[in-house]
Design a protein around this motif. Sequence first.
Motif, mmCIF file in Angstrom:
data_model
loop_
_atom_site.group_PDB
_atom_site.id
_atom_site.type_symbol
_atom_site.label_atom_id
_atom_site.label_comp_id
_atom_site.label_asym_id
_atom_site.label_seq_id
_atom_site.Cartn_x
_atom_site.Cartn_y
_atom_site.Cartn_z
ATOM 1 N N VAL A 98 0.844 -1.209 0.000
ATOM 2 C CA VAL A 98 0.000 0.000 0.000
ATOM 3 C C VAL A 98 0.871 1.247 0.000
ATOM 4 N N VAL A 99 1.894 1.265 0.832
ATOM 5 C CA VAL A 99 2.775 2.435 0.910
ATOM 6 C C VAL A 99 3.477 2.674 -0.423
ATOM 7 N N ILE A 100 4.003 1.609 -1.031
ATOM 8 C CA ILE A 100 4.688 1.754 -2.315
ATOM 9 C C ILE A 100 3.730 2.240 -3.395
ATOM 10 N N THR A 101 2.524 1.692 -3.421
ATOM 11 C CA THR A 101 1.542 2.096 -4.433
ATOM 12 C C THR A 101 1.120 3.548 -4.250
ATOM 13 N N VAL A 102 0.872 3.945 -3.019
ATOM 14 C CA VAL A 102 0.473 5.337 -2.761
ATOM 15 C C VAL A 102 1.601 6.292 -3.152
ATOM 16 N N ASN A 103 2.839 5.945 -2.820
ATOM 17 C CA ASN A 103 3.967 6.800 -3.191
ATOM 18 C C ASN A 103 4.147 6.865 -4.708
ATOM 19 N N ALA A 104 3.986 5.738 -5.382
ATOM 20 C CA ALA A 104 4.135 5.716 -6.837
ATOM 21 C C ALA A 104 3.045 6.543 -7.515
ATOM 22 N N VAL A 105 1.829 6.422 -7.039
ATOM 23 C CA VAL A 105 0.738 7.208 -7.620
ATOM 24 C C VAL A 105 0.947 8.687 -7.321
ATOM 25 N N GLY A 106 1.382 9.008 -6.122
ATOM 26 C CA GLY A 106 1.648 10.409 -5.785
ATOM 27 C C GLY A 106 2.746 11.006 -6.647
ATOM 28 N N ASP A 107 3.820 10.249 -6.868
ATOM 29 C CA ASP A 107 4.904 10.716 -7.736
ATOM 30 C C ASP A 107 4.421 10.903 -9.168
ATOM 31 N N ALA A 108 3.593 9.981 -9.646
ATOM 32 C CA ALA A 108 3.074 10.091 -11.010
ATOM 33 C C ALA A 108 2.181 11.312 -11.158
ATOM 34 N N VAL A 109 1.344 11.576 -10.166
ATOM 35 C CA VAL A 109 0.463 12.747 -10.218
ATOM 36 C C VAL A 109 1.291 14.029 -10.185
ATOM 37 N N ASN A 110 2.312 14.084 -9.350
ATOM 38 C CA ASN A 110 3.177 15.261 -9.293
ATOM 39 C C ASN A 110 3.892 15.484 -10.625
ATOM 40 N N GLU A 111 4.358 14.425 -11.233
ATOM 41 C CA GLU A 111 5.041 14.525 -12.531
ATOM 42 C C GLU A 111 4.083 15.012 -13.618
ATOM 43 N N ILE A 112 2.855 14.510 -13.593
ATOM 44 C CA ILE A 112 1.866 14.956 -14.584
ATOM 45 C C ILE A 112 1.530 16.423 -14.363
ATOM 46 N N ASN A 113 1.350 16.833 -13.112
ATOM 47 C CA ASN A 113 1.057 18.235 -12.824
ATOM 48 C C ASN A 113 2.203 19.143 -13.259
ATOM 49 N N LYS A 114 3.425 18.710 -13.019
ATOM 50 C CA LYS A 114 4.591 19.495 -13.415
ATOM 51 C C LYS A 114 4.637 19.633 -14.941
ATOM 52 N N THR A 115 4.363 18.557 -15.659
ATOM 53 C CA THR A 115 4.375 18.590 -17.125
ATOM 54 C C THR A 115 3.271 19.494 -17.658
ATOM 55 N N VAL A 116 2.099 19.451 -17.044
ATOM 56 C CA VAL A 116 0.981 20.301 -17.472
ATOM 57 C C VAL A 116 1.304 21.766 -17.209
ATOM 58 N N GLU A 117 1.902 22.071 -16.078
ATOM 59 C CA GLU A 117 2.258 23.455 -15.767
ATOM 60 C C GLU A 117 3.315 23.987 -16.726
ATOM 61 N N GLN A 118 4.302 23.155 -17.055
ATOM 62 C CA GLN A 118 5.352 23.587 -17.977
ATOM 63 C C GLN A 118 4.803 23.806 -19.379
ATOM 64 N N SER A 119 3.866 22.976 -19.796
ATOM 65 C CA SER A 119 3.325 23.149 -21.157
ATOM 66 C C SER A 119 2.389 24.334 -21.233
ATOM 67 N N SER A 120 1.714 24.695 -20.142
ATOM 68 C CA SER A 120 0.828 25.846 -20.174
ATOM 69 C C SER A 120 1.585 27.152 -20.005
ATOM 70 N N VAL A 121 2.768 27.154 -19.379
ATOM 71 C CA VAL A 121 3.574 28.359 -19.186
ATOM 72 C C VAL A 121 4.293 28.729 -20.487
ATOM 73 N N GLN A 122 4.770 27.778 -21.225
ATOM 74 C CA GLN A 122 5.526 28.053 -22.463
ATOM 75 C C GLN A 122 4.565 28.533 -23.545
ATOM 76 N N PRO A 123 4.920 29.647 -24.216
ATOM 77 C CA PRO A 123 4.046 30.118 -25.302
ATOM 78 C C PRO A 123 4.193 29.206 -26.515
ATOM 79 N N LYS A 124 3.133 29.176 -27.304
ATOM 80 C CA LYS A 124 3.140 28.331 -28.488
ATOM 81 C C LYS A 124 3.754 29.013 -29.664
#
Length: 124
Positions: A98-124
């Motif tokens: 459970v701990v490993i799964t929760v940490n893995a999902v949390g890391d994946a969500v943080n990575e997705i949020n970081k990628t979304v923020e970087q793509s929305s900040v950069q102009p097209k």
Amino acid sequence: MSQQMHYQPGPQGPMGAPGHQVARNGLGIAALILGIIGALSGLIPLLFWLAGILGIMALIFGLVGTGRAKRGQATNKGMAITGTVLGAVSLILSIVGVVITVNAVGDAVNEINKTVEQSSVQPK
């Protein structure tokens, strides 16, 4: 040509004599089997939930089986104790899963949020 077999009843003991009790080893055996399957499923990723369920069942059956063995109703105290220990191992592996799964999902969500923020900040 029908042959009928006549069965003789077994020898009867004196009235009031206690009968021979059969050892009730089912709970110890069940605890051992559930503990083994639970421990093995705890090692497989994403089967931690099965390890938890089987671990709880192995603990309960093992403790009751150990009690029966102490009272002389069962003859497999070693199996019951081993099933109890493997049930505890299954529960520990389940918690680790459970701990490993929760940490893995949390890391994946943080990575997705970081990628979304970087793509929305950069102009097209």
